[in-house]
Design an enzyme around this catalytic site. Structure first.
Site, PDB file in Angstrom:
ATOM      1  CG  ASN A   6      32.311 -44.457  85.988  1.00  0.00           C
ATOM      2  OD1 ASN A   6      31.746 -43.924  85.241  1.00  0.00           O
ATOM      3  ND2 ASN A   6      31.739 -45.433  86.783  1.00  0.00           N
ATOM      4  CG  LEU A   7      35.070 -39.171  83.023  1.00  0.00           C
ATOM      5  CD1 LEU A   7      35.143 -38.653  81.684  1.00  0.00           C
ATOM      6  CD2 LEU A   7      35.703 -38.552  84.162  1.00  0.00           C
ATOM      7  CE  LYS A   8      30.377 -43.325  89.522  1.00  0.00           C
ATOM      8  NZ  LYS A   8      30.194 -43.616  90.731  1.00  0.00           N
ATOM      9  CG  HIS A  88      29.290 -48.822  88.063  1.00  0.00           C
ATOM     10  ND1 HIS A  88      28.349 -48.204  88.898  1.00  0.00           N
ATOM     11  CD2 HIS A  88      30.580 -48.366  88.482  1.00  0.00           C
ATOM     12  CE1 HIS A  88      29.080 -47.286  89.649  1.00  0.00           C
ATOM     13  NE2 HIS A  88      30.497 -47.443  89.328  1.00  0.00           N
ATOM     14  CD  GLU A  90      26.874 -44.944  90.017  1.00  0.00           C
ATOM     15  OE1 GLU A  90      27.399 -44.615  89.056  1.00  0.00           O
ATOM     16  OE2 GLU A  90      27.524 -44.673  91.400  1.00  0.00           O
ATOM     17  CD  GLU A 157      33.610 -49.225  91.289  1.00  0.00           C
ATOM     18  OE1 GLU A 157      34.422 -48.181  91.407  1.00  0.00           O
ATOM     19  OE2 GLU A 157      32.587 -49.099  90.803  1.00  0.00           O
ATOM     20  N   GLY A 163      30.653 -42.840  96.062  1.00  0.00           N
ATOM     21  CA  GLY A 163      30.383 -41.393  96.225  1.00  0.00           C
ATOM     22  C   GLY A 163      29.786 -40.980  97.805  1.00  0.00           C
ATOM     23  CB  SER A 193      35.004 -42.656  98.662  1.00  0.00           C
ATOM     24  OG  SER A 193      33.738 -42.465  98.654  1.00  0.00           O
TER      25      SER A 193
END
Ligand code: 13P
Length: 235
Positions: A6-8, A88, A90, A157, A163, A193
């Site tokens: 996941n390159l966000k 997700h 976020e 997650e 992160g 992580s």
């Protein structure tokens, strides 16, 4: 195994192109046989030449229309994208997506036959409140989701591990994955992580079918190493 990046909100389109080209060189020369997924930033999507599966981090549940700032299925079709990340943390916690919106999005993309990587996971206060509270929280994230959908991949997650450099113990990951497997037979990834130095140990755990990697995947050599680790575990 499934190894997903996941390159966000990282890597421009040019950088993503370089990243995928380097990854492809590794995939071709190493001969590894793993299911590799890449989720670039939306504006970095393109018609990449790769054997990895390229997916979208987000898409509004519409073909097109008046949804300022969002993209629709037409935009994914332009690049032949048939895979999407939904739920997700976020998007839940920073962008404020509700359970209802997430379930509606799931239903929409399921009807279109997309592969859906669906994320679940608890914030720290729920984990600290004990297992019953934590499981109740995660259970609620399964409500309204078709857990038998054949193109479903679930990613566990824990929010507090994303992160932060913190991860649950291997024992904790194994225990929760075993519980989550009772809810759905879908492949179950661990995310939060995951780094080069812990990916192999995590992937070796029972009921862990792969990993969803954020920051450590930004370095293509590290991501490639994790794919190689998955290959070693299977050989
Ligand atoms: P990190 O690997 O940076 O903790 O992010 C995990 C994640 O959110 C993947 O979706």
């Amino acid at each position: 195994m499934i190894i997903a990046a996941n390159l966000k909100t990282n890597l421009t389109r040019v950088q993503t192109g370089e990243y995928i080209a380097n990854l492809e060189t590794f995939l071709q020369t190493s001969g590894v046989k793993q299911d590799v997924y890449i989720f670039p930033a939306i504006s970095s999507l393109d018609s990449f030449q790769t054997s990895a599966c390229v997916g979208a981090q987000n898409c509004y549940p519409t073909k097109n229309g008046a949804f300022t700032g969002e993209i629709g299925v037409d935009h994914l079709d332009e690049f032949g994208i048939k895979t999407i990340l939904i739920g997700h943390s976020e998007r839940r916690h920073i962008l404020g997506e509700t359970k209802e919106q997430i379930a509606a999005k799931f239903e929409y993309f399921k009807k279109l036959g997309y592969t859906i990587v669906y994320c679940v996971g608890e914030p720290l206060e729920k984990r600290e409140a004990g297992e019953a509270v934590m499981m109740e929280y995660i259970d609620a994230q399964y409500k309204g989701i078709d857990t038998a959908y054949e193109k479903l991949i679930i990613a566990y997650e824990p929010v507090w591990a994303i992160g932060t450099g913190l991860t649950p113990s291997s024992e904790d990951i194994k225990n929760i994955h075993t519980k989550l497997k009772e809810k759905s037979n879908a492949p179950l990834l661990y995310g939060g992580s995951v780094k080069v130095n812990n990916a192999k140990e995590i992937m070796a755990l029972e009921n862990v079918d792969g990993v969803l990697v954020g920051s450590a995947a930004l370095h293509v050599e590290d991501f490639a190493q994790m794919i190689a680790d998955a290959q070693h575990l299977e050989s």
